[in-house]
Design a protein around this motif. Structure first.
Motif, PDB file in Angstrom:
ATOM      1  N   ASP A  58      31.313  45.223 -15.224  1.00  0.00           N
ATOM      2  CA  ASP A  58      31.040  44.374 -16.906  1.00  0.00           C
ATOM      3  C   ASP A  58      30.626  46.134 -17.340  1.00  0.00           C
ATOM      4  O   ASP A  58      29.767  46.580 -16.827  1.00  0.00           O
ATOM      5  N   LEU A 118      29.983  48.155 -20.629  1.00  0.00           N
ATOM      6  CA  LEU A 118      28.755  48.383 -21.737  1.00  0.00           C
ATOM      7  C   LEU A 118      29.047  48.604 -22.397  1.00  0.00           C
ATOM      8  O   LEU A 118      29.235  50.279 -22.312  1.00  0.00           O
ATOM      9  N   TYR A 136      28.560  52.324 -20.263  1.00  0.00           N
ATOM     10  CA  TYR A 136      27.360  52.418 -19.283  1.00  0.00           C
ATOM     11  C   TYR A 136      27.783  50.921 -17.600  1.00  0.00           C
ATOM     12  O   TYR A 136      28.561  49.987 -18.609  1.00  0.00           O
ATOM     13  N   HIS A 137      27.334  51.073 -17.010  1.00  0.00           N
ATOM     14  CA  HIS A 137      27.159  50.039 -16.063  1.00  0.00           C
ATOM     15  C   HIS A 137      25.566  49.801 -15.341  1.00  0.00           C
ATOM     16  O   HIS A 137      25.299  50.190 -15.045  1.00  0.00           O
ATOM     17  N   LYS A 154      29.333  51.710 -25.767  1.00  0.00           N
ATOM     18  CA  LYS A 154      28.062  51.508 -27.307  1.00  0.00           C
ATOM     19  C   LYS A 154      29.453  53.410 -28.056  1.00  0.00           C
ATOM     20  O   LYS A 154      29.730  54.032 -27.447  1.00  0.00           O
ATOM     21  N   ASP A 156      27.046  42.215 -31.169  1.00  0.00           N
ATOM     22  CA  ASP A 156      26.492  43.531 -31.248  1.00  0.00           C
ATOM     23  C   ASP A 156      27.486  44.762 -31.898  1.00  0.00           C
ATOM     24  O   ASP A 156      27.073  45.904 -31.774  1.00  0.00           O
ATOM     25  N   GLU A 195      28.099  47.729 -29.900  1.00  0.00           N
ATOM     26  CA  GLU A 195      27.444  47.940 -28.674  1.00  0.00           C
ATOM     27  C   GLU A 195      28.168  46.298 -28.182  1.00  0.00           C
ATOM     28  O   GLU A 195      28.340  45.155 -28.862  1.00  0.00           O
ATOM     29  N   TRP A 196      29.641  46.012 -26.843  1.00  0.00           N
ATOM     30  CA  TRP A 196      29.403  45.105 -26.876  1.00  0.00           C
ATOM     31  C   TRP A 196      30.498  45.273 -25.731  1.00  0.00           C
ATOM     32  O   TRP A 196      30.228  46.295 -25.193  1.00  0.00           O
ATOM     33  N   VAL A 197      30.468  43.971 -24.193  1.00  0.00           N
ATOM     34  CA  VAL A 197      30.323  43.747 -22.925  1.00  0.00           C
ATOM     35  C   VAL A 197      31.842  43.414 -22.767  1.00  0.00           C
ATOM     36  O   VAL A 197      32.252  42.439 -23.369  1.00  0.00           O
ATOM     37  N   THR A 198      32.483  44.341 -22.002  1.00  0.00           N
ATOM     38  CA  THR A 198      34.001  44.464 -21.340  1.00  0.00           C
ATOM     39  C   THR A 198      33.980  44.599 -19.887  1.00  0.00           C
ATOM     40  O   THR A 198      32.780  44.919 -19.190  1.00  0.00           O
TER      41      THR A 198
END
Length: 173
Positions: free
Chosen positions: A105, A107, A159-160, A109, A60, A126-129
């Motif tokens: 996790d 997110l 974000y979580h 953005k 994304d 956006e990416w999840v780390t």
């Protein structure tokens, strides 16, 4: 006779813990949803120099990947970012939660305007780390494309589980 049956049903409902739990779960669904992380404190922000480790897939994002970094050094504490290729900017932050050290996790953005076919469009990458609660973390951006080098606002949000933990705005000039 009808009243007698109603009383029995009422007694059953009020004395059965299982039914009470279902009632409260339906009436107050947010009480049943627990967040591992409930906020984040931005420690510093601005222009950084980082040490690149490797790329990780991030579908994304414009490039389809993000660069992982091992070290980051804050060069200038600022919200104003020069729009030049190679400039890196971002935020260092601490995720807040009840269990220090627990991995969660996040997110990330990053939103901004960019020029596509001579038109300005809003763009969100956006990416999840995975981050540890209570430990200082970093996320940011490096200008790699001329289409990104537009004057305007850039925003980094964390974000979580749908809950916004933090947000920082920058102005690219």
């Amino acid at each position: 006779m009808s009243q007698h049956t109603t009383l029995k049903l009422k007694d059953i409902i009020l004395t059965n813990p299982f039914i009470i739990l279902i009632f409260f779960g339906l009436m107050f669904p947010m009480n049943a949803m627990a967040f591992d992380a409930y906020g984040a404190d931005v420690v510093d922000y601005g222009i950084y120099e980082t040490d690149f480790i490797k790329y990780e897939t991030a579908p994304d994002t414009d490039l389809g990947k993000i660069g992982l970094v091992s070290e980051m050094q804050l060069l200038r504490y600022t919200e104003k970012i020069p729009g030049k290729r190679g400039t890196e900017f971002g935020i260092r932050y601490i995720v807040n939660g009840d269990q220090d050290g627990k991995e969660v996790d996040i997110l990330v953005k990053v939103s901004h305007s960019m020029k596509v076919n001579k038109k300005y469009v809003s763009n969100v990458n956006e990416w999840v780390t995975t981050k540890e609660i209570g430990r200082t973390s970093y996320d940011g951006w490096e200008f790699n494309s001329d289409s990104e080098l537009l004057h305007g606002n850039w925003t980094i949000q964390l974000y979580h589980q749908g809950l916004k933990l933090a947000e920082k705005r920058f102005y690219v000039y």
